[in-house]
Design an enzyme around this catalytic site. Structure first.
Site, mmCIF file in Angstrom:
data_model
loop_
_atom_site.group_PDB
_atom_site.id
_atom_site.type_symbol
_atom_site.label_atom_id
_atom_site.label_comp_id
_atom_site.label_asym_id
_atom_site.label_seq_id
_atom_site.Cartn_x
_atom_site.Cartn_y
_atom_site.Cartn_z
ATOM 1 N N GLU A 161 1.987 5.469 -2.290
ATOM 2 C CA GLU A 161 1.234 5.309 -1.028
ATOM 3 C C GLU A 161 2.090 4.696 0.092
ATOM 4 O O GLU A 161 1.646 3.771 0.776
ATOM 5 C CB GLU A 161 -0.028 4.454 -1.264
ATOM 6 C CG GLU A 161 -1.009 5.123 -2.204
ATOM 7 C CD GLU A 161 -2.361 4.412 -2.297
ATOM 8 O OE1 GLU A 161 -3.382 5.107 -2.347
ATOM 9 O OE2 GLU A 161 -2.400 3.169 -2.323
ATOM 10 N N GLU A 235 -5.045 10.313 -7.266
ATOM 11 C CA GLU A 235 -5.980 9.245 -7.635
ATOM 12 C C GLU A 235 -7.359 9.654 -7.158
ATOM 13 O O GLU A 235 -7.654 9.592 -5.967
ATOM 14 C CB GLU A 235 -5.589 7.914 -6.982
ATOM 15 C CG GLU A 235 -4.332 7.298 -7.544
ATOM 16 C CD GLU A 235 -4.055 5.907 -6.967
ATOM 17 O OE1 GLU A 235 -4.963 5.297 -6.357
ATOM 18 O OE2 GLU A 235 -2.912 5.436 -7.124
#
EC number: 3.2.1.23
Length: 599
Positions: A161, A235
């Site tokens: 991320e 995710e």
């Protein structure tokens, strides 16, 4: 099968050996599950129709001190990956160096912060040198476990991320090269949430997305930047995590599987984060940055409202997901493995206590300093500083008056005058009045690192303890004696075997350590510990740190895994800050507090 061509992302579907592969993934972190239960959890995940395991790698556990590595026991990542292979699971490895994961400092070791100029997650030399040294050791272990070498790893994630952080244009390139130059040859991917989409990628790696609720424009974005390439939700958040003083987050099962079904109908691959959350044992929970100066620590349980519960139970989510995933398999799914038995043991009665002050003789030698020194810069652990736990700062005062922390307490300090508790300093309370008294007195501040922030722009500011000066009546306090209370296993063992414990006939003083025996007849069973009538502290069972408890909730029980118990008497030591009920209770079911739907 012959290993000729690994995972490829050259058409709208992933291929393995040129045959289409839809990744049905699930995240289980080996470092949040006792090793004895790895197989149980992975078998249950496979029985749900999952074909790929994803796991992060926590640098801070594998290199607790610079140049000192640990890949044994519960941290034997090679054993975990071999197990996945033996069970017929593929693996996507997410080695970091930063992992987020609601884990202390996002998995980065605290000794990096000894450098006052440190710039985490950048190409700052102090950071890249440390990453290179860690990757030298880690990747040597996982390179032979790649798909093309006969192992289970079909892909590696580059960092994590980064789009939400993105402070250094060269950093993702550095991380990618750090993998490639050490022999990583499988498919590379990146993953970003909606806020980081398009900013966290790196040339040569497939971009994937993280979310909970499906927004078609985010999938469309993947199509636009990577036309004719596979789309994957790296995710898909099956639930959410909790912070102390908050509520327990739940995400309704039907809502979750409804979104998963939509994702699969769009011909995408998916990874369920978390499939099984496990537990933030010890002091390893992260913290949530709510904007300066407020950070909220994450609770000990990482149940996450996931399909497989903290103790490995099947949930409604599990059964719905299994039903859904079964449609994407040509063969019937394996039968469900049986569940672990649980037991509500008889209450363990406290029979001995030892005050915090008496326990100091079992800590490392105290350190004298004119000014307060933050935990990371204490001359401990071969000059790696103190990572976790508590630090006691003591100095002499000659008057009462207004004590002001100037917001230099990280994160919470119990304040004592001559060993008597007088108040708390934390992010909310920066000052209070100290009582007047005669002559010289000892002022003590017992500062707890409640968990370094794991996500956001403030990673470089996560030093703990006293991070600056404390004032009394606007005068700066000086000349401190500093005691480190990291509460590592050797300290707990020294404590346990010491002859200094007092019987409960003597009034205990707080904070203090309290000892009890949990008696187990027959083979040990999982249980949950309940500390009704206690306030805040940490529990050790047979020397293992179960984690923190705190009456503010939401969590009201601690998971005790059976493999950490043995027949007969088990030694329980509780460090409690303020009051005790005199006994520890056990129950078969967890209590995570009042619930709130994830927004």
């Amino acid at each position: 099968m012959d290993r000729v061509e690994g995972l490829r992302a050259l058409s709208p579907q992933f291929t393995l050996e040129k045959k289409p592969l839809r990744i049905l993934g699930g995240s289980i972190h080996y470092f949040r599950v006792p090793r004895a239960y790895w197989e149980d959890r992975l078998l249950k995940m496979k029985a749900c129709g999952v074909n790929t395991l994803t796991t992060y790698v926590p640098w801070n556990l594998h290199e607790p001190e610079r140049g000192v590595f640990n890949f044994e026991g519960d941290l034997d990542i090679e054993a975990y990956l071999h197990l996945a292979a033996n069970l017929g699971l593929w693996v996507i490895l997410r080695p970091g160096p930063y992992i987020c994961a609601e884990w202390e400092l996002g998995g980065l070791p605290s000794w990096l912060l000894r450098d006052e100029k440190m710039k985490l997650r950048t190409t700052y030399l102090g950071f890249t040198d440390a990453v290179n040294s860690f990757f030298d050791r880690l990747l040597k272990k996982v390179v032979p476990l790649q798909y093309t070498m006969g192992g289970p790893i079909i892909a590696f994630q580059v960092e994590n991320e980064y789009g939400a952080y993105a402070t250094d244009e060269q950093y993702m390139l550095f991380t990618k090269e750090a993998l490639l130059s050490r022999g990583i040859t499988e498919l590379l991917v990146t993953s970003d949430g909606r806020d980081g989409q398009g900013r966290g990628g790196v040339k040569g790696a497939l971009e994937t997305i993280n979310f909970q609720k499906l927004h078609p424009e985010h999938v469309k974005f993947l199509d636009e930047i990577q036309p004719e390439r596979p789309k994957m939700v790296m995710e898909y958040w099956s639930g959410w995590f909790d912070t102390w003083e908050g509520l327990h987050h739940v995400f309704p099962a039907e809502q979750m599987t409804g979104v998963v079904e939509e994702i699969l109908k769009m011909d995408m691959s998916i990874n369920i984060y978390m499939f099984h959350g496990g537990t933030n044992f010890g002091f390893l929970n992260g913290g949530v940055d709510f904007g300066r100066p407020v950070a909220k620590p994450i609770i000990t349980s990482y149940d996450y409202d996931a399909p497989l519960s903290e103790a490995g139970d099947y949930t409604t989510k599990y059964h719905l997901l299994r039903n859904l995933f079964s449609r994407y398999h040509t063969e019937p799914l394996p039968e469900l493995p049986s569940l672990q038995e649980r037991k509500a043991y008889q209450p363990a009665v406290i029979h001995k206590h030892l005050s915090l002050w008496d326990s100091l003789q079992f800590t490392d030698k105290p350190f004298k300093s004119e000014k307060p020194v933050n935990m990371e810069n204490l001359p401990l652990n071969n000059n790696n500083g103190q990572s976790y736990g508590y630090t006691l700062y003591e100095t002499t005062i000659t008057a009462g008056g207004v004590l002001n922390s100037q917001n230099n307490v990280r994160d919470r300090a119990l304040v004592f005058v001559d060993k008597q508790f007088v108040g708390v300093l934390d992010f909310k309370t920066h000052e209070f009045a100290l009582p007047d008294g005669e002559g010289k007195r000892t002022l003590g501040l017992l500062v707890e690192n409640s968990g370094r922030v794991n996500y956001g722009k403030v990673l470089d500011e996560q030093r703990k303890g006293l991070v600056g000066d404390i004032l009394l009546n606007k005068h700066t306090l000086r000349d401190f004696i500093i005691h480190s209370l990291e509460m590592k296993p050797d300290f707990v063992n020294r404590l346990e075997s010491s002859g200094h414990w007092m019987s409960m006939r003597h009034q205990p003083s707080f904070p203090g350590f309290f000892q009890a025996k949990l008696h187990v007849d027959g083979s040990p069973k999982d249980t949950f510990m309940k500390l009704d009538g206690w306030t805040k502290g940490v529990v050790f069972i047979n020397g293992k740190n179960l984690g923190r408890y705190w009456t503010v909730g939401p969590q009201q029980t601690l998971y005790v895994p059976a493999p950490w118990l043995h027949r007969g008497d088990n030694q329980v030591i509780v460090f409690e800050e303020q009051k005790t009920d005199g006994k520890i209770q056990f129950t078969t079911s967890p209590d995570y507090g009042m619930t709130v739907d994830v927004q």
